[in-house]
Structures are given as C-alpha cells and as structure tokens.
Design a protein around this motif. Structure first.
Motif, PDB file in Angstrom:
ATOM      1  N   GLU A 165      -6.459   4.425  -1.715  1.00  0.00           N
ATOM      2  CA  GLU A 165      -5.929   3.546  -1.466  1.00  0.00           C
ATOM      3  C   GLU A 165      -6.326   2.492  -2.274  1.00  0.00           C
ATOM      4  O   GLU A 165      -5.410   1.938  -3.136  1.00  0.00           O
ATOM      5  CB  GLU A 165      -5.580   2.670   0.030  1.00  0.00           C
ATOM      6  CG  GLU A 165      -5.047   3.584   1.072  1.00  0.00           C
ATOM      7  CD  GLU A 165      -5.650   3.534   1.981  1.00  0.00           C
ATOM      8  OE1 GLU A 165      -5.356   2.421   2.316  1.00  0.00           O
ATOM      9  OE2 GLU A 165      -5.320   4.227   3.273  1.00  0.00           O
ATOM     10  N   GLN A 182       0.218   4.221  -0.439  1.00  0.00           N
ATOM     11  CA  GLN A 182      -1.486   5.683   0.181  1.00  0.00           C
ATOM     12  C   GLN A 182      -1.824   5.357   0.992  1.00  0.00           C
ATOM     13  O   GLN A 182      -2.449   6.307   1.544  1.00  0.00           O
ATOM     14  CB  GLN A 182      -2.268   5.732  -1.171  1.00  0.00           C
ATOM     15  CG  GLN A 182      -2.380   5.622  -2.266  1.00  0.00           C
ATOM     16  CD  GLN A 182      -1.387   5.221  -3.429  1.00  0.00           C
ATOM     17  OE1 GLN A 182      -1.951   3.553  -3.005  1.00  0.00           O
ATOM     18  NE2 GLN A 182      -1.030   5.726  -4.224  1.00  0.00           N
ATOM     19  N   GLY A 183      -1.876   4.619   1.945  1.00  0.00           N
ATOM     20  CA  GLY A 183      -1.539   4.006   3.438  1.00  0.00           C
ATOM     21  C   GLY A 183      -0.653   3.024   4.136  1.00  0.00           C
ATOM     22  O   GLY A 183       0.539   2.550   3.066  1.00  0.00           O
ATOM     23  N   ASN A 211       0.721  -1.222  -0.548  1.00  0.00           N
ATOM     24  CA  ASN A 211      -0.004   0.141   0.005  1.00  0.00           C
ATOM     25  C   ASN A 211       0.470   1.496   0.020  1.00  0.00           C
ATOM     26  O   ASN A 211       1.640   1.636   0.901  1.00  0.00           O
ATOM     27  CB  ASN A 211      -1.113   0.053   1.101  1.00  0.00           C
ATOM     28  CG  ASN A 211      -1.979   1.417   1.323  1.00  0.00           C
ATOM     29  OD1 ASN A 211      -1.645   2.193   0.285  1.00  0.00           O
ATOM     30  ND2 ASN A 211      -2.979   0.592   2.010  1.00  0.00           N
TER      31      ASN A 211
END
Lengths: 389, 389
Positions: A119, A93-94, A91
């Motif tokens: 995400e 984005q997160g 991940n």
C-alpha cells in the motif's frame, strides 16, 4: 530513521523527537482500524488538529468490501478520519488512506503513509512524491543502478570488481549478498542529471569489463526468473519442470510473473518415488534396491528430465532432485547434495550442486541454480542462431 | 531504534548518539567482507580498541568454503577481526562472527551482530542472551502468545474479540493483518512468571470463547501448511495438488516443511489447457468452444480434482484454477475469480473465491484458502472418526 512500538507514550515521544528535529516527517503504519493503530491520534494531538471523516475514503473502503460480497463493519470508518486541513492520499491497494500536511512556521511537513509495503509504495510513488518536491531545496541528482550476478560467492565478485569501488568520488559502489545472488549497487550523485547518468553508465561499463558476461543476469528490477522468461520468449521456447526437493518452487517462481503462461506450460512435483515412476517413467531399478543409485543421483535427475521432455515436448526442461535438509543426509550424500537435469533443445546434461545452507536457502539456491543453467543454455542457443543468420 | 546507511560519517554519528544515551548498544549488520561493511571499524574507533584476528573464526570460515569445494579468498579474513578484549560470537550460519564488549565506566556494553536474519537470530538466541542477562535489572516476566486466524477480515475479528482488548491492564492484545491471515498477539508482563503465564492462558481462553473454533488454525509458530500437515498425519492421509493459477505455490508451501514427504506425495502445475487435458484428463469440451465454461470455472476445478484423485489415489486432493491478474480478467470473470476443487475421502466439492488484491496476494490467498478447506475437511473427518470409536 526512528521506530516505535504500538504504545501511545512511546509513539508520542518518538514522533515528538522527530518533529523537533526535522523539516519533514514521514511515518509509516499505525493508520489501520484497530485498537493499536494510534498514529492518527498522536498526529492530531501534536498538530492540534481535529479529525474529520473523508467521504471518498469511506466510499472506496465500502466498495472494497462490496466487491468481495461482504458488508463493511462500521469499525472500519475510523480509518477515514483525516486531520482537518490535510490532503488525503487515497489507498487503492488497501483500506487506510494516508495524508499530507504542509509545513508551518512551528511544525514540519508531515507525510503519513500506511504500513503494508504493497500500500505504501504505490501511494508514495503516485501521490506523495509530487507533494514533497517543493520541499526539496538545492537539488542533487541521484541515480541508482543495480547489477545482479549469480553463481559466485560475494568475496569472489568483490575481488573481481576491486577496480570500480573508488574510481570516482561522486560514485559509490556497494556489494550486497542477497538470497538471490550478489548485487552490485551503483549510486551516483552530482549537480546535473546528465553527469549523474553518465557516471552510472561509465561505472556499469567498468563492471562489465571486469566480470565474465555470464555472471550477470540482469539489472535493477530484473530477476532470474524474468531473465529466463525473456530468453524463452526470444527463443520462442517453452519451459517445463519436474521438481523433487524444490517441491514446486521453480514453477512458483516462473508463474509469479504475469504473462508467464506464454513460456511456462506445466510442471510436476514428483516428491515421492512412486510419482517419479508414475508421471515421468523413471525406472524402479534406478530408485530402489541395494545397487540402485537412488532418488538423489545424477542418473535419476537425467531420467526425470528425459521423461519430462518426452511427455511435454517442451524445448527446455529442468529436473531437480536432492536433499534439502535438515534430515535425510548420509555420509556419501550429505544435506545440500542436489542434481539438476537440463534438457535444452534436445541436449541433455546433469549438474551436481553442493549447497551448505538450511532447508529454505538450499531449496532457493537449487531453484535459482537450475534456472541459471536454463538461462545459460538459452543464451548459447540464441547466440548460435544469431551466428547462423 | 536507529538506522544508518553504509556511510562512515553517518555511522559514526548514529553509533555515537546511541553510545551517549544507552547502557547497552545492539547493532546488526556491517560486519561482512566488503568495502561498505564499516561497523567493525567504527566500533574500534569509538571504543579505542585495536582489532585482532580470531583464529577460530578464520578456521570456521575456511571450512565453510572447503565444504563447497571452493578456496576462501583472502579478503574474507577481514571478517575475523575482533576488537581486543571482546568476546567473539562464532557464526555457524554464515561467515562474519559477531562480538560482545562488557560495559565500562565510560562506555555502554556493545553487542555487534551480523545483518542477515538467518545468522543474527541463532547467534542472538544461542550465544548473546546469556551474556546480556546480567545487564538486565529488576526483572519483569514477559510472555507473548500469538493466535492465528484465517478466513475473516481484520475488522470482523476485531469486533468479535472486543471484550478481550482491555480486560486486564497487565495484558496487551494487539491485532495484526498479515499476508497469511489475522494474528491476535497476547502480550502479558508482570513481576512473576506464574502470573504472566496464567494471564496469557486466561486471555487465550477468552479469545477462544469469542470466535468460532474453525477460525483459529494455530498458535505462535504454527502456519497454515503446518496445521494441514499435522492433521494429515493424524488422519494418516496424503495430499496431492493440481494447480493452475497458483502455479506450484501450494506444493511449495507444503514442501517448505521438513518431513512433508510423509504427507505430500505429488503435485501438478497444469498451467496450460493442454496440460490439464494431458495430465488430468479434463475434457476439451469443458475447456474450449463457445459454450464451454472455460479453464476458470467450477466445472474445470471439479474435473481437475476428480482427475487428480483418480490418478494419485491421494485421500485429500486440491485443485485451483483462477485469474491471478493483472491481466486476463473479463466482466463476467474479473481478476481474482478463483475456483478451488476439494476431494476429501471421496467427497468432492467446489468453492468459488472472490479476491481483490494484486497477483502475488491473490495467489497467496488462493493457496491458503485451498489449504484452509483441506484443514476444515480433515478436522471434520477426525471428529467423525473420534465419534465412532
């Protein structure tokens, strides 16, 4: 599509139901670090797989915290637990990674994605699609094209494009009223990619022949602010705004876009009468007194946009004044009364709007209507300069 | 929860599945005027009821068009078709009415609502709930209380409130990372209203004893901008903003609220260097040149907020300058570098932020962080004036 709350029994039942009926199960959410993130455990139970920590996921998570100058709490590590044998989807984005389990004789394939759209989407597009492709048999080529229209009610657009709804059984055209206008969604499916593409193109051509060109502001991912930005770039022009009832929303919509500093230089939110006077030089005679037209009037919209054009020298200036609601309406100026001032390449005009929705939608529609006026002025300008060359 | 696309066969199958398993079916969407609004017809088929036009619904629809100075296209009337025997739920936020069918021996009760949340919610709360109450047996009292926190990551909040997650089996506490902060959701269920209420209160008290007071900015429907507005009203103070990277978002968030003109008078979106100089008097020496700190710096955030306070005389002033991304980052000032300037009752301070998300979230978090700084300054001020009296 099935949905279940963060409850272990209901999750087991819902996921169990999906497992018993499908060849591929895709889940979103429930992979976070907290007490109510239960999907990971339910999958491990049903698939009868132990969980093991993915070292790269822990590393990426820790890095995310360090960039912000924070130390990662140990409780976050639970997110890096992945069923043994699954492929981890990192991940970027997160924090919570996703994972993918291949189909077996007893169990369907499983794609577990995190819940937050920001995400989920990149993880699906960049990592998951290629894993799913081998699972898709008897390939059908499907294409979606969205045509965005503004300024007409759904029913008017619907009547104008009647001829396109059933012209070909392989094409489905849907119409959707969005809070940013009306969308026509062209969806074609056939057994060849070339045929699908030409069906979409032909449908789009038919739509364009049925509605005036100015109704259409874009396609697919296009937005009204993006359409205005593109035309400003083409015209080598800058936009400035003076907003009263929209309170900064137009500036916000323009600066949502990366690169907007090339075309949007400045905006004023002149919410009070005093600020219209201080920043824009609107005459107090227009604003107050028994004979004055008042802050919500064509006269003030015009004075605002003239003051703005004088002070900023921007080629395209927009002013908005109105009553967004729920309070502030009067019999002669009910909630939804809005005036937009436009100064485009030296030509000033004022446009009254009558909106009938709640505060949020009134502000939204006033902003989009103002941008639509700028869009039409820029299109005329560009057509004119094209004609001159 | 079941979901189906706008396809007659899939809708029939999905609704049929619901009808065979439930005592009450609630549907949303598919009641509009266009080709792909099919729910009305599918319900009429399954319930074997003819459709008839509801005269009041036609009247309300026509009125909606007339207020906007438009004539209603005839194609809209299809929305007023309601199964004979159903109770019509008039739509005061849009055109498509909903309807309710009582349960029979063979068929479940049916509540059909329009899709748009702004139409669905009021119709459900104001009209549908009272129709559903007789269908609910063995009443359970359920209460939800949401505690909103800002400024800490989910995992830090999670660790701080560990003690509250399992203190009572009738209470479920969930933690959710939202794009506006962290929510703790207290959900209590018991057989008495008084007990449910006291369980929620006790849980809330426990949460408040576990986290510093400044972490909590509100409850239930409270938002950060509303918390700031409330404190501004209490302090009889006004807010002004000068925004660069947030591009009007703070002004937009404040003016989203009805009544915000009492506390928010004006805002500037000084996106370009020239506008920082023109409107705020930021010295060109700070903005340009090899030795200048540059537009994204503590010095410029401070000069912006000082210029704003001088020109507007607002008691609370906020400035924001930063790099929202995706472009514009450098090794020394990566994307997410943001400086917030605060001038509160004559005291100026600058606060650096390091954000690590995409453009949208960086702008959102920068705006909320700026408002959170204003909130904390207002709380101190109000505590101080309380101490003096």
């Amino acid at each position: 599509v099935l949905a279940a709350p963060d409850d272990i029994h209901q999750l087991r039942q819902t996921i169990g139901h999906a497992v018993s009926r499908a060849d591929l199960v895709i889940s979103s959410g429930g992979l976070g670090p907290t007490e109510d993130d239960l999907n990971r455990q339910v999958f491990a139970d049903i698939w009868q797989l132990d969980l093991a920590e993915d070292a790269e996921a822990v590393y990426l998570m820790r890095q995310r915290f360090e960039v912000r100058g924070r130390t990662m709490p140990d409780s976050n590590r639970v997110q890096a637990l992945i069923p043994i044998g699954a492929k981890t989807l990192q991940n970027h984005q997160g924090t919570a990674p996703g994972f993918f389990l291949e189909r077996t004789e007893q169990l369907p394939a499983l794609l577990a994605l995190p819940g937050p759209p920001r995400e989920l989407k990149p993880m699906f597009l960049q990592q998951a699609i290629s894993l799913l492709t081998p699972h898709v048999q008897g390939r059908v080529f499907s294409r979606l094209r969205v045509v965005h229209l503004f300024g007409q009610p759904e029913s008017t657009v619907n009547e104008a494009v009647q001829g396109v709804f059933r012209w070909n059984p392989l094409v489905h055209v849907g119409i959707l009223a969005r809070n940013y206008g009306i969308d026509l969604r062209i969806h074609a499916r056939s057994s060849s990619d070339a045929e699908t593409r030409s069906l979409v193109e032909e449908t789009e051509k038919r739509i364009r022949s049925l509605v005036p060109p100015a109704w259409i502001y874009g396609y697919d991912d296009d937005t009204m602010p993006a359409a205005v930005m593109e035309l400003l770039l083409q015209a080598d022009a800058r936009l400035a705004t003076a907003e009263s009832c929209t309170g900064g929303l137009i500036a916000k919509l323009m600066t949502d876009m990366p690169g907007s500093s090339q075309v949007f230089s400045q905006g004023l939110v002149t919410y009070s009468n005093a600020s219209k006077l201080d920043w824009l030089g609107v005459s107090p005679d227009l604003l107050e007194g028994p004979e004055a037209p008042g802050a919500v009037s064509a006269e003030v919209a015009e004075a605002m946009v003239r003051g703005l054009a004088l002070r900023t020298r921007a080629e395209v200036c927009l002013s908005v004044t109105g009553i967004a609601g729920p309070d502030g309406g009067t019999p002669s100026k009910p909630v939804g009364t809005v005036f937009v001032g436009l100064s485009a390449f030296g030509i000033v005009s004022v446009h009254p709007l009558k909106l009938v929705s709640d505060r949020e939608m009134n502000r939204n529609l006033a902003s989009l209507s103002a941008l639509d006026l700028a869009r039409r002025a820029l299109m005329s300008r560009l057509r004119g300069s094209l004609a001159q060359t």
